[in-house]
Design a protein around this motif. Structure first.
Motif, PDB file in Angstrom:
ATOM      1  N   ARG A 158      20.716   1.511  60.629  1.00  0.00           N
ATOM      2  CA  ARG A 158      20.605   0.130  61.085  1.00  0.00           C
ATOM      3  C   ARG A 158      20.352  -0.792  59.900  1.00  0.00           C
ATOM      4  N   LEU A 159      20.768  -2.049  60.068  1.00  0.00           N
ATOM      5  CA  LEU A 159      20.529  -3.077  59.056  1.00  0.00           C
ATOM      6  C   LEU A 159      19.442  -4.029  59.537  1.00  0.00           C
ATOM      7  N   THR A 160      18.661  -4.522  58.583  1.00  0.00           N
ATOM      8  CA  THR A 160      17.701  -5.568  58.902  1.00  0.00           C
ATOM      9  C   THR A 160      17.687  -6.573  57.760  1.00  0.00           C
ATOM     10  N   GLY A 161      17.022  -7.700  57.977  1.00  0.00           N
ATOM     11  CA  GLY A 161      17.068  -8.789  57.008  1.00  0.00           C
ATOM     12  C   GLY A 161      16.364  -8.478  55.703  1.00  0.00           C
ATOM     13  N   GLY A 162      16.911  -8.997  54.610  1.00  0.00           N
ATOM     14  CA  GLY A 162      16.297  -8.853  53.292  1.00  0.00           C
ATOM     15  C   GLY A 162      17.002  -7.813  52.445  1.00  0.00           C
ATOM     16  N   HIS A 213      22.325  -8.276  48.334  1.00  0.00           N
ATOM     17  CA  HIS A 213      22.803  -8.574  49.680  1.00  0.00           C
ATOM     18  C   HIS A 213      21.619  -9.119  50.468  1.00  0.00           C
ATOM     19  N   ASP A 214      21.896  -9.784  51.598  1.00  0.00           N
ATOM     20  CA  ASP A 214      20.789 -10.371  52.367  1.00  0.00           C
ATOM     21  C   ASP A 214      20.275  -9.432  53.468  1.00  0.00           C
ATOM     22  N   ARG A 215      20.782  -8.197  53.488  1.00  0.00           N
ATOM     23  CA  ARG A 215      20.297  -7.196  54.444  1.00  0.00           C
ATOM     24  C   ARG A 215      20.126  -5.868  53.736  1.00  0.00           C
ATOM     25  N   HIS A 216      19.330  -4.987  54.351  1.00  0.00           N
ATOM     26  CA  HIS A 216      19.191  -3.625  53.846  1.00  0.00           C
ATOM     27  C   HIS A 216      19.107  -2.656  55.017  1.00  0.00           C
ATOM     28  N   THR A 217      19.391  -1.399  54.729  1.00  0.00           N
ATOM     29  CA  THR A 217      19.360  -0.378  55.777  1.00  0.00           C
ATOM     30  C   THR A 217      17.924   0.086  56.008  1.00  0.00           C
ATOM     31  N   VAL A 218      17.659   0.509  57.241  1.00  0.00           N
ATOM     32  CA  VAL A 218      16.322   0.925  57.667  1.00  0.00           C
ATOM     33  C   VAL A 218      16.317   2.432  57.848  1.00  0.00           C
ATOM     34  N   GLY A 219      15.265   3.086  57.363  1.00  0.00           N
ATOM     35  CA  GLY A 219      15.140   4.529  57.564  1.00  0.00           C
ATOM     36  C   GLY A 219      13.825   5.037  57.025  1.00  0.00           C
ATOM     37  N   HIS A 220      13.575   6.328  57.251  1.00  0.00           N
ATOM     38  CA  HIS A 220      12.318   6.944  56.801  1.00  0.00           C
ATOM     39  C   HIS A 220      12.297   7.068  55.278  1.00  0.00           C
ATOM     40  N   SER A 221      13.437   7.483  54.716  1.00  0.00           N
ATOM     41  CA  SER A 221      13.557   7.577  53.261  1.00  0.00           C
ATOM     42  C   SER A 221      13.973   6.198  52.738  1.00  0.00           C
ATOM     43  N   ASP A 222      14.712   6.165  51.631  1.00  0.00           N
ATOM     44  CA  ASP A 222      15.220   4.873  51.159  1.00  0.00           C
ATOM     45  C   ASP A 222      16.446   4.414  51.956  1.00  0.00           C
TER      46      ASP A 222
END
Ligand code: MG
Length: 158
Positions: free
Chosen positions: A11-15, A27-36
């Motif tokens: 998933r992507l979220t802001g920032g 970029h203005d979004r980054h991926t969400v997860g337990h690791s990086d």
């Protein structure tokens, strides 16, 4: 020779920045997860593990373990490849597809290939990365997620 397939979605979220293929992309979004949450390196890792018939990334690096929180996926990939080489295999080549509506990945492909080659001690010509958009539809097109797929060919080292 053996072949492996890996696939991942985050998933992507802001920032920003966006961590992808072991590099940080403005970029203005980054991926969400337990690791990086590096969706491409996770797909590469699972392709390699699959080619060697080993357990998958979720079994080897569980998201329930504190040591994997925020972990560099380059390190996860390197550790997985150590298991693959211990099992007697080396990489012939790998080919990846990243599906992201934004950002445009074409300007970053060479840097990503170089980074993956560096992590795996390969040459850049053994790594290929292709980029697709989501055509503006679905989770990728609506910039809710980024997907990655990878196929890898290995042969035995003997
Ligand atoms: Mg993942």
């Amino acid at each position: 020779m053996r072949i492996g397939l890996g696939e991942d979605t985050h998933r992507l979220t802001g920032g920003g920045p966006l961590r992808l293929g072991g590099v940080d992309i403005a970029h203005d979004r980054h991926t969400v997860g337990h690791s990086d949450a590096d969706v491409l390196l996770h797909a590469v890792t699972d392709a390699l593990l699959g080619a060697a018939g080993l357990a998958d990334i979720g079994q080897l690096f569980p998201n329930t373990e504190a040591e994997n929180r925020g972990r560099d996926s380059g390190e996860i990939l390197r550790l997985a490849y150590e298991q693959v080489t211990s099992a007697g295999y080396q990489i012939v080549n790998l080919d990846c597809v990243v599906a992201a509506q934004q950002p445009q990945l074409a300007p970053h492909k060479v840097r990503i290939r170089r980074r993956i080659a560096e992590i795996l001690s390969l040459t850049v010509d053994q790594i290929n990365v292709k980029a697709k958009t989501g055509e503006g539809v679905g989770p990728v097109g609506e910039q809710l997620a980024i997907e990655a797929r990878c196929v890898v060919l290995v042969d035995d080292k003997a």
